[in-house]
Design a protein around this motif. Sequence first.
Motif, PDB file in Angstrom:
ATOM      1  N   LEU A  60       0.850  -1.192   0.000  1.00 19.50           N
ATOM      2  CA  LEU A  60       0.000   0.000   0.000  1.00 19.50           C
ATOM      3  C   LEU A  60       0.885   1.240   0.000  1.00 19.50           C
ATOM      4  O   LEU A  60       0.695   2.161  -0.805  1.00 19.50           O
ATOM      5  N   VAL A  61       1.860   1.263   0.881  1.00 21.66           N
ATOM      6  CA  VAL A  61       2.778   2.406   0.969  1.00 21.66           C
ATOM      7  C   VAL A  61       3.527   2.577  -0.348  1.00 21.66           C
ATOM      8  O   VAL A  61       3.646   3.687  -0.869  1.00 21.66           O
ATOM      9  N   LEU A  62       4.016   1.477  -0.902  1.00 22.83           N
ATOM     10  CA  LEU A  62       4.722   1.530  -2.182  1.00 22.83           C
ATOM     11  C   LEU A  62       3.818   2.066  -3.292  1.00 22.83           C
ATOM     12  O   LEU A  62       4.236   2.902  -4.101  1.00 22.83           O
ATOM     13  N   SER A  63       2.585   1.616  -3.336  1.00 20.08           N
ATOM     14  CA  SER A  63       1.640   2.069  -4.360  1.00 20.08           C
ATOM     15  C   SER A  63       1.347   3.561  -4.227  1.00 20.08           C
ATOM     16  O   SER A  63       1.340   4.297  -5.221  1.00 20.08           O
ATOM     17  N   TYR A  64       1.092   4.001  -3.009  1.00 21.15           N
ATOM     18  CA  TYR A  64       0.859   5.431  -2.799  1.00 21.15           C
ATOM     19  C   TYR A  64       2.076   6.244  -3.205  1.00 21.15           C
ATOM     20  O   TYR A  64       1.963   7.296  -3.835  1.00 21.15           O
ATOM     21  N   ALA A  65       3.260   5.752  -2.852  1.00 21.19           N
ATOM     22  CA  ALA A  65       4.484   6.482  -3.177  1.00 21.19           C
ATOM     23  C   ALA A  65       4.652   6.625  -4.688  1.00 21.19           C
ATOM     24  O   ALA A  65       5.067   7.688  -5.172  1.00 21.19           O
ATOM     25  N   HIS A  66       4.332   5.589  -5.428  1.00 23.45           N
ATOM     26  CA  HIS A  66       4.445   5.668  -6.888  1.00 23.45           C
ATOM     27  C   HIS A  66       3.521   6.767  -7.430  1.00 23.45           C
ATOM     28  O   HIS A  66       3.928   7.574  -8.254  1.00 23.45           O
ATOM     29  N   GLY A  67       2.297   6.783  -6.946  1.00 27.58           N
ATOM     30  CA  GLY A  67       1.368   7.831  -7.368  1.00 27.58           C
ATOM     31  C   GLY A  67       1.813   9.212  -6.926  1.00 27.58           C
ATOM     32  O   GLY A  67       1.643  10.197  -7.654  1.00 27.58           O
ATOM     33  N   MET A  68       2.390   9.303  -5.734  1.00 32.77           N
ATOM     34  CA  MET A  68       2.870  10.593  -5.234  1.00 32.77           C
ATOM     35  C   MET A  68       4.030  11.111  -6.080  1.00 32.77           C
ATOM     36  O   MET A  68       4.181  12.314  -6.271  1.00 32.77           O
ATOM     37  N   MET A  69       4.849  10.203  -6.600  1.00 27.44           N
ATOM     38  CA  MET A  69       5.969  10.601  -7.453  1.00 27.44           C
ATOM     39  C   MET A  69       5.495  11.039  -8.834  1.00 27.44           C
ATOM     40  O   MET A  69       5.914  12.068  -9.344  1.00 27.44           O
ATOM     41  N   LEU A  70       4.664  10.235  -9.442  1.00 30.49           N
ATOM     42  CA  LEU A  70       4.398  10.398 -10.873  1.00 30.49           C
ATOM     43  C   LEU A  70       2.958  10.732 -11.219  1.00 30.49           C
ATOM     44  O   LEU A  70       2.668  11.135 -12.341  1.00 30.49           O
ATOM     45  N   GLY A  71       2.043  10.582 -10.274  1.00 35.84           N
ATOM     46  CA  GLY A  71       0.627  10.816 -10.555  1.00 35.84           C
ATOM     47  C   GLY A  71       0.256  12.262 -10.780  1.00 35.84           C
ATOM     48  O   GLY A  71      -0.801  12.553 -11.329  1.00 35.84           O
ATOM     49  N   GLY A  72       1.116  13.173 -10.394  1.00 36.38           N
ATOM     50  CA  GLY A  72       0.840  14.597 -10.587  1.00 36.38           C
ATOM     51  C   GLY A  72       1.247  15.114 -11.944  1.00 36.38           C
ATOM     52  O   GLY A  72       1.142  16.308 -12.220  1.00 36.38           O
ATOM     53  N   GLY A  73       1.744  14.239 -12.808  1.00 36.56           N
ATOM     54  CA  GLY A  73       2.079  14.650 -14.168  1.00 36.56           C
ATOM     55  C   GLY A  73       3.520  15.080 -14.366  1.00 36.56           C
ATOM     56  O   GLY A  73       3.848  15.692 -15.379  1.00 36.56           O
ATOM     57  N   LEU A  74       4.411  14.743 -13.428  1.00 35.63           N
ATOM     58  CA  LEU A  74       5.804  15.167 -13.517  1.00 35.63           C
ATOM     59  C   LEU A  74       6.432  14.833 -14.869  1.00 35.63           C
ATOM     60  O   LEU A  74       7.171  15.627 -15.428  1.00 35.63           O
TER      61      LEU A  74
END
Length: 153
Positions: A60-74
């Motif tokens: 769960l933490v890993l999944s959230y972290a992936h979205g936090m890194m790249l989900g904002g459109g970086l």
Amino acid sequence: MSLRWPDLHLGQEFQSRTRTITEADVVAFAGLTGDYSEIHMSESFAAAGDFGGRIAHGLLVLSYAHGMMLGGGLLADCAVAFLGMSEWRFRGSVHLGDTIQVKFRVGELRKSRSLEHRGILTFDVEIVNQHGAVVQSGRKSLLLSTEAAPRGR
């Protein structure tokens, strides 16, 4: 703003917004994955264990972290595919109510040897809690387009 291949350089550092892990997050993840392990779901069981209380699923933490890194459109203007992770370590627990943040830097940036107009970007990643302790770390690699895509596509 989305970065493109020419905007990236070795050693470039980023950090995500923060996110607090909630009861709802853990229960929803358990429902989606079928992982109802007592360390995640039972306060009385978890309180008597090594962690002193319930903890979030590592994935769960890993999944959230992936979205936090790249989900904002970086990298929205150049990302082609997520290639994988290496050297990933689960180094500490995340309790319900903990707040996580992702700190990541460009560790490798190279043109693809087999695909024209593609490059490999590897981030060195640390997921930290509100105390600055690293709870997970490793490397994530992505396939990017090296061609300039128009901004705001």
